[in-house]
Design a protein around this motif. Sequence first.
Motif, PDB file in Angstrom:
ATOM      1  N   LEU A   2       0.848  -1.179  -0.083  1.00  0.00           N
ATOM      2  CA  LEU A   2       0.240  -0.142  -0.036  1.00  0.00           C
ATOM      3  C   LEU A   2       0.963   1.262  -0.098  1.00  0.00           C
ATOM      4  CD1 LEU A   2      -2.622   1.514   0.341  1.00  0.00           C
ATOM      5  CD2 LEU A   2      -2.567   1.176   2.766  1.00  0.00           C
ATOM      6  N   ARG A  10      -3.962   6.114   4.723  1.00  0.00           N
ATOM      7  CA  ARG A  10      -3.051   5.117   4.662  1.00  0.00           C
ATOM      8  C   ARG A  10      -3.461   3.995   5.837  1.00  0.00           C
ATOM      9  NH1 ARG A  10       1.108   7.238   4.886  1.00  0.00           N
ATOM     10  NH2 ARG A  10       1.796   7.027   7.070  1.00  0.00           N
ATOM     11  N   GLU A  14      -5.048   0.529   5.555  1.00  0.00           N
ATOM     12  CA  GLU A  14      -4.269  -0.681   6.093  1.00  0.00           C
ATOM     13  C   GLU A  14      -5.298  -1.437   7.106  1.00  0.00           C
ATOM     14  OE1 GLU A  14      -0.296  -2.070   8.246  1.00  0.00           O
ATOM     15  OE2 GLU A  14      -0.679   0.165   7.804  1.00  0.00           O
ATOM     16  N   SER A  26       2.711  -1.189   4.162  1.00  0.00           N
ATOM     17  CA  SER A  26       2.302   0.365   3.645  1.00  0.00           C
ATOM     18  C   SER A  26       3.578   1.085   3.808  1.00  0.00           C
ATOM     19  CB  SER A  26       1.457   0.891   4.660  1.00  0.00           C
ATOM     20  OG  SER A  26       1.666   0.851   5.887  1.00  0.00           O
TER      21      SER A  26
END
Length: 86
Positions: A2, A10, A14, A26
């Motif tokens: 990611l 984010r 996630e 991520s």
Amino acid sequence: MLVEDEADLRERTERVLVDSGYVVHSFSTIAAARTAFKQTSKPYDLILSDAVLPDGMGPHLVLDLCAEQTNLAALIMTGYTDERID
């Protein structure tokens, strides 16, 4: 993988993916994602990337990583609707 520079988005993305059973790595920048991609011993299944990142364009990252790992799936996401996306 990611790749999203906005921390809140984010973290939420996630969390949703992890809660759905996915293993997520991520990153907030293209540079960090590239470094991790080169250092991993296990291939990634999917790259989910923001289109516009502070250090470049997500589609360029996706094209580069897909050239190195031809079975890598990709999904680009964005909140932009203007000409900043090529």
